[in-house]
Motif scaffolding. Structure first.
Motif, PDB file in Angstrom:
ATOM      1  N   ALA A  22     -31.405 -37.936   3.451  1.00  0.00           N
ATOM      2  CA  ALA A  22     -32.910 -38.859   3.348  1.00  0.00           C
ATOM      3  C   ALA A  22     -32.958 -38.417   2.035  1.00  0.00           C
ATOM      4  CB  ALA A  22     -33.886 -38.339   4.250  1.00  0.00           C
ATOM      5  N   PHE A  23     -33.825 -38.842   1.208  1.00  0.00           N
ATOM      6  CA  PHE A  23     -34.098 -38.296  -0.083  1.00  0.00           C
ATOM      7  C   PHE A  23     -34.849 -37.096  -0.075  1.00  0.00           C
ATOM      8  CE2 PHE A  23     -36.930 -37.700  -3.903  1.00  0.00           C
ATOM      9  CZ  PHE A  23     -36.126 -37.706  -4.699  1.00  0.00           C
ATOM     10  N   GLU A  24     -35.585 -36.730   0.911  1.00  0.00           N
ATOM     11  CA  GLU A  24     -36.443 -35.487   1.021  1.00  0.00           C
ATOM     12  C   GLU A  24     -35.165 -34.412   1.174  1.00  0.00           C
ATOM     13  OE1 GLU A  24     -39.095 -38.727   2.061  1.00  0.00           O
ATOM     14  OE2 GLU A  24     -37.059 -38.357   2.644  1.00  0.00           O
ATOM     15  N   THR A  25     -34.021 -34.725   1.938  1.00  0.00           N
ATOM     16  CA  THR A  25     -32.971 -33.675   2.073  1.00  0.00           C
ATOM     17  C   THR A  25     -31.696 -33.827   1.254  1.00  0.00           C
ATOM     18  OG1 THR A  25     -32.417 -34.846   4.074  1.00  0.00           O
ATOM     19  CG2 THR A  25     -34.166 -33.209   4.432  1.00  0.00           C
ATOM     20  N   ALA A  65     -39.250 -46.277  -2.939  1.00  0.00           N
ATOM     21  CA  ALA A  65     -40.406 -46.187  -2.144  1.00  0.00           C
ATOM     22  C   ALA A  65     -41.549 -46.709  -2.997  1.00  0.00           C
ATOM     23  CB  ALA A  65     -40.175 -44.820  -1.635  1.00  0.00           C
ATOM     24  N   GLY A  66     -41.518 -46.513  -4.100  1.00  0.00           N
ATOM     25  CA  GLY A  66     -42.776 -47.023  -4.953  1.00  0.00           C
ATOM     26  C   GLY A  66     -43.736 -45.755  -4.730  1.00  0.00           C
ATOM     27  N   ARG A  67     -43.438 -44.607  -4.493  1.00  0.00           N
ATOM     28  CA  ARG A  67     -44.638 -43.708  -4.297  1.00  0.00           C
ATOM     29  C   ARG A  67     -43.786 -42.155  -4.489  1.00  0.00           C
ATOM     30  NH1 ARG A  67     -44.004 -41.514   0.817  1.00  0.00           N
ATOM     31  NH2 ARG A  67     -42.840 -42.736   2.249  1.00  0.00           N
ATOM     32  N   LEU A  68     -44.477 -41.077  -4.352  1.00  0.00           N
ATOM     33  CA  LEU A  68     -44.122 -39.768  -4.757  1.00  0.00           C
ATOM     34  C   LEU A  68     -43.553 -39.333  -3.585  1.00  0.00           C
ATOM     35  CD1 LEU A  68     -46.864 -38.133  -6.820  1.00  0.00           C
ATOM     36  CD2 LEU A  68     -44.512 -38.600  -7.645  1.00  0.00           C
ATOM     37  N   LEU A  69     -42.263 -38.565  -3.401  1.00  0.00           N
ATOM     38  CA  LEU A  69     -41.614 -38.048  -2.270  1.00  0.00           C
ATOM     39  C   LEU A  69     -41.392 -36.689  -2.553  1.00  0.00           C
ATOM     40  CD1 LEU A  69     -39.146 -40.972  -1.152  1.00  0.00           C
ATOM     41  CD2 LEU A  69     -41.517 -40.537  -0.165  1.00  0.00           C
ATOM     42  N   ARG A  70     -41.434 -35.989  -1.523  1.00  0.00           N
ATOM     43  CA  ARG A  70     -40.959 -34.526  -1.693  1.00  0.00           C
ATOM     44  C   ARG A  70     -39.688 -34.236  -1.715  1.00  0.00           C
ATOM     45  NH1 ARG A  70     -39.631 -30.890   1.892  1.00  0.00           N
ATOM     46  NH2 ARG A  70     -39.963 -28.473   1.701  1.00  0.00           N
ATOM     47  N   LEU A  71     -38.956 -33.668  -2.668  1.00  0.00           N
ATOM     48  CA  LEU A  71     -37.674 -33.282  -2.497  1.00  0.00           C
ATOM     49  C   LEU A  71     -37.800 -31.762  -2.266  1.00  0.00           C
ATOM     50  CD1 LEU A  71     -34.686 -34.088  -3.188  1.00  0.00           C
ATOM     51  CD2 LEU A  71     -35.108 -33.148  -5.411  1.00  0.00           C
ATOM     52  N   GLY A  72     -36.896 -31.710  -1.069  1.00  0.00           N
ATOM     53  CA  GLY A  72     -36.637 -30.306  -0.520  1.00  0.00           C
ATOM     54  C   GLY A  72     -35.876 -29.449  -1.189  1.00  0.00           C
ATOM     55  N   PRO A  73     -35.407 -28.362  -0.333  1.00  0.00           N
ATOM     56  CA  PRO A  73     -34.382 -27.339  -1.152  1.00  0.00           C
ATOM     57  C   PRO A  73     -32.847 -27.768  -0.806  1.00  0.00           C
ATOM     58  CG  PRO A  73     -35.340 -26.458   0.759  1.00  0.00           C
ATOM     59  CD  PRO A  73     -35.999 -27.628   0.547  1.00  0.00           C
ATOM     60  N   GLU A  74     -32.718 -28.646  -0.234  1.00  0.00           N
ATOM     61  CA  GLU A  74     -31.323 -28.899   0.151  1.00  0.00           C
ATOM     62  C   GLU A  74     -30.432 -29.127  -0.944  1.00  0.00           C
ATOM     63  OE1 GLU A  74     -33.738 -29.261   3.921  1.00  0.00           O
ATOM     64  OE2 GLU A  74     -33.895 -30.081   1.783  1.00  0.00           O
ATOM     65  N   TRP A 105     -36.692 -28.671 -14.482  1.00  0.00           N
ATOM     66  CA  TRP A 105     -36.309 -28.267 -12.831  1.00  0.00           C
ATOM     67  C   TRP A 105     -36.813 -26.611 -12.717  1.00  0.00           C
ATOM     68  CZ3 TRP A 105     -32.537 -31.005  -9.360  1.00  0.00           C
ATOM     69  CH2 TRP A 105     -32.789 -32.300  -9.378  1.00  0.00           C
ATOM     70  N   ALA A 106     -37.364 -25.930 -13.683  1.00  0.00           N
ATOM     71  CA  ALA A 106     -37.655 -24.492 -13.366  1.00  0.00           C
ATOM     72  C   ALA A 106     -38.370 -24.343 -11.985  1.00  0.00           C
ATOM     73  CB  ALA A 106     -38.248 -23.976 -14.826  1.00  0.00           C
ATOM     74  N   ALA A 107     -39.550 -25.185 -11.950  1.00  0.00           N
ATOM     75  CA  ALA A 107     -40.405 -25.012 -10.830  1.00  0.00           C
ATOM     76  C   ALA A 107     -39.657 -25.318  -9.589  1.00  0.00           C
ATOM     77  CB  ALA A 107     -41.568 -25.947 -11.052  1.00  0.00           C
ATOM     78  N   TYR A 108     -39.059 -26.284  -9.444  1.00  0.00           N
ATOM     79  CA  TYR A 108     -38.044 -26.533  -8.401  1.00  0.00           C
ATOM     80  C   TYR A 108     -37.389 -25.425  -7.939  1.00  0.00           C
ATOM     81  CZ  TYR A 108     -34.573 -28.912  -5.349  1.00  0.00           C
ATOM     82  OH  TYR A 108     -33.815 -29.500  -4.043  1.00  0.00           O
ATOM     83  N   ARG A 109     -36.493 -24.638  -8.778  1.00  0.00           N
ATOM     84  CA  ARG A 109     -35.794 -23.636  -8.634  1.00  0.00           C
ATOM     85  C   ARG A 109     -36.590 -22.412  -8.042  1.00  0.00           C
ATOM     86  NH1 ARG A 109     -33.890 -24.108 -13.769  1.00  0.00           N
ATOM     87  NH2 ARG A 109     -34.849 -21.968 -14.287  1.00  0.00           N
ATOM     88  N   GLU A 110     -37.899 -22.254  -8.516  1.00  0.00           N
ATOM     89  CA  GLU A 110     -38.695 -21.280  -8.053  1.00  0.00           C
ATOM     90  C   GLU A 110     -39.454 -21.467  -6.488  1.00  0.00           C
ATOM     91  OE1 GLU A 110     -41.704 -20.821 -11.085  1.00  0.00           O
ATOM     92  OE2 GLU A 110     -40.116 -20.141 -12.593  1.00  0.00           O
ATOM     93  N   ARG A 111     -39.891 -22.759  -6.320  1.00  0.00           N
ATOM     94  CA  ARG A 111     -40.526 -23.257  -5.343  1.00  0.00           C
ATOM     95  C   ARG A 111     -39.365 -23.583  -4.221  1.00  0.00           C
ATOM     96  NH1 ARG A 111     -44.420 -25.564  -8.710  1.00  0.00           N
ATOM     97  NH2 ARG A 111     -43.614 -27.670  -8.139  1.00  0.00           N
ATOM     98  N   GLY A 112     -38.680 -24.323  -4.499  1.00  0.00           N
ATOM     99  CA  GLY A 112     -37.729 -24.781  -3.593  1.00  0.00           C
ATOM    100  C   GLY A 112     -37.924 -26.240  -3.168  1.00  0.00           C
ATOM    101  N   GLU A 113     -38.741 -26.813  -3.828  1.00  0.00           N
ATOM    102  CA  GLU A 113     -39.214 -28.220  -3.555  1.00  0.00           C
ATOM    103  C   GLU A 113     -40.220 -28.750  -4.770  1.00  0.00           C
ATOM    104  OE1 GLU A 113     -41.936 -27.520  -0.138  1.00  0.00           O
ATOM    105  OE2 GLU A 113     -43.541 -27.688  -1.539  1.00  0.00           O
ATOM    106  N   MET A 114     -40.100 -30.213  -4.780  1.00  0.00           N
ATOM    107  CA  MET A 114     -40.850 -30.604  -6.131  1.00  0.00           C
ATOM    108  C   MET A 114     -41.365 -32.102  -5.498  1.00  0.00           C
ATOM    109  SD  MET A 114     -38.414 -31.349  -9.154  1.00  0.00           S
ATOM    110  CE  MET A 114     -36.795 -32.322  -8.758  1.00  0.00           C
ATOM    111  N   GLU A 115     -42.289 -32.814  -6.260  1.00  0.00           N
ATOM    112  CA  GLU A 115     -42.473 -34.044  -5.937  1.00  0.00           C
ATOM    113  C   GLU A 115     -41.792 -34.875  -7.099  1.00  0.00           C
ATOM    114  OE1 GLU A 115     -46.811 -34.541  -5.674  1.00  0.00           O
ATOM    115  OE2 GLU A 115     -46.621 -34.479  -3.610  1.00  0.00           O
ATOM    116  N   VAL A 116     -41.297 -35.984  -6.374  1.00  0.00           N
ATOM    117  CA  VAL A 116     -40.466 -37.047  -7.361  1.00  0.00           C
ATOM    118  C   VAL A 116     -40.974 -38.468  -7.010  1.00  0.00           C
ATOM    119  CG1 VAL A 116     -38.153 -38.007  -8.138  1.00  0.00           C
ATOM    120  CG2 VAL A 116     -38.733 -35.415  -7.379  1.00  0.00           C
ATOM    121  N   PHE A 117     -41.143 -39.296  -8.159  1.00  0.00           N
ATOM    122  CA  PHE A 117     -41.487 -40.665  -7.876  1.00  0.00           C
ATOM    123  C   PHE A 117     -40.098 -41.175  -7.514  1.00  0.00           C
ATOM    124  CE2 PHE A 117     -41.889 -45.040  -9.195  1.00  0.00           C
ATOM    125  CZ  PHE A 117     -43.069 -45.418  -8.420  1.00  0.00           C
ATOM    126  N   HIS A 118     -40.198 -41.862  -6.412  1.00  0.00           N
ATOM    127  CA  HIS A 118     -39.019 -42.636  -5.974  1.00  0.00           C
ATOM    128  C   HIS A 118     -39.422 -44.104  -6.049  1.00  0.00           C
ATOM    129  CE1 HIS A 118     -35.995 -44.323  -3.288  1.00  0.00           C
ATOM    130  NE2 HIS A 118     -35.245 -43.095  -3.203  1.00  0.00           N
TER     131      HIS A 118
END
Length: 209
Positions: free
Chosen positions: A42-45, A126-135, A110-123
């Protein structure tokens, strides 16, 4: 007749602007067309591995080697599938993120993504923000080294000189090390939706079939 497979980009779907354009062109000529949803699992994973394996399975089930049309991250997926030995007649790559694995692990965005392991991305699908996880972040090291891939697959690359999402230098480097690749630099941005760009895309689709 050679089937066409369209591979969409990051945070998108098969029904984005370029996907619809390619689908309409191909189906109007009664050519078999496939456009898998690459938000896998899924986009989140999301992982590159899941996307590549899905396309490999699709290609194995086709009656003959397809033309892979890859947009942005879909361009990277296309080259990865060819690199791993799938039967591919040709590739048409649209502003391909060929160095996705290496560049994305170091890009400041992507620095914050590397640090936190997640980030919000406009998909865009879906037409909205989704949470991209660490996978995705964990999977990227499996795909490092793409800067050295040399593929004996006829390839045409369309890339806009004003692309601010994927550096033109990535396509230039790929074309320089792959004699089977032809690069067309267009007066356009990452979308490649200007009339002249779409006309070039139509011409290359016709040449590939």
């Amino acid at each position: 007749m050679t089937p066409f497979v369209y591979l969409h980009g990051f945070s998108s779907t098969p029904n984005g602007n370029k996907g619809r354009f390619v689908r309409q062109w191909v189906e109007a000529r009664e050519i078999a067309f496939h456009a898998p949803d690459l938000n896998l699992p899924a986009f989140e994973t999301l992982t590159i591995t899941a996307q590549v394996e899905a396309v490999e399975a699709l290609v194995r089930g086709l009656p003959e080697p397809p033309v892979l049309v890859g947009s942005s991250l879909g361009g990277f997926i296309a080259t990865a599938v060819a690199h791993r030995g799938s039967r591919v007649k040709a590739m048409l790559l649209l502003a391909p993120a060929i160095h996705f694995a290496g560049r994305r692990t170091t890009h400041p965005t992507w620095a914050a993504y590397r640090e936190r392991g997640e980030m919000e991305v406009f998909h865009h699908g879906a037409g909205r923000l989704l949470r991209l996880g660490p996978e995705l972040l964990r999977d990227l090291p499996n795909w490092l080294g793409e800067e050295t891939w040399r593929l004996a697959v006829p390839t045409v690359i369309l890339h806009g000189r004003a692309d601010d999402s994927v550096p033109l230098a990535e396509s230039e480097a790929y074309a320089a090390r792959n004699p089977e690749a032809i690069l067309h630099i267009l007066d356009d941005d990452h979308g490649l939706l200007a009339p002249a760009s779409l006309a070039r895309l139509e011409a290359e689709l016709d040449a590939a079939r």
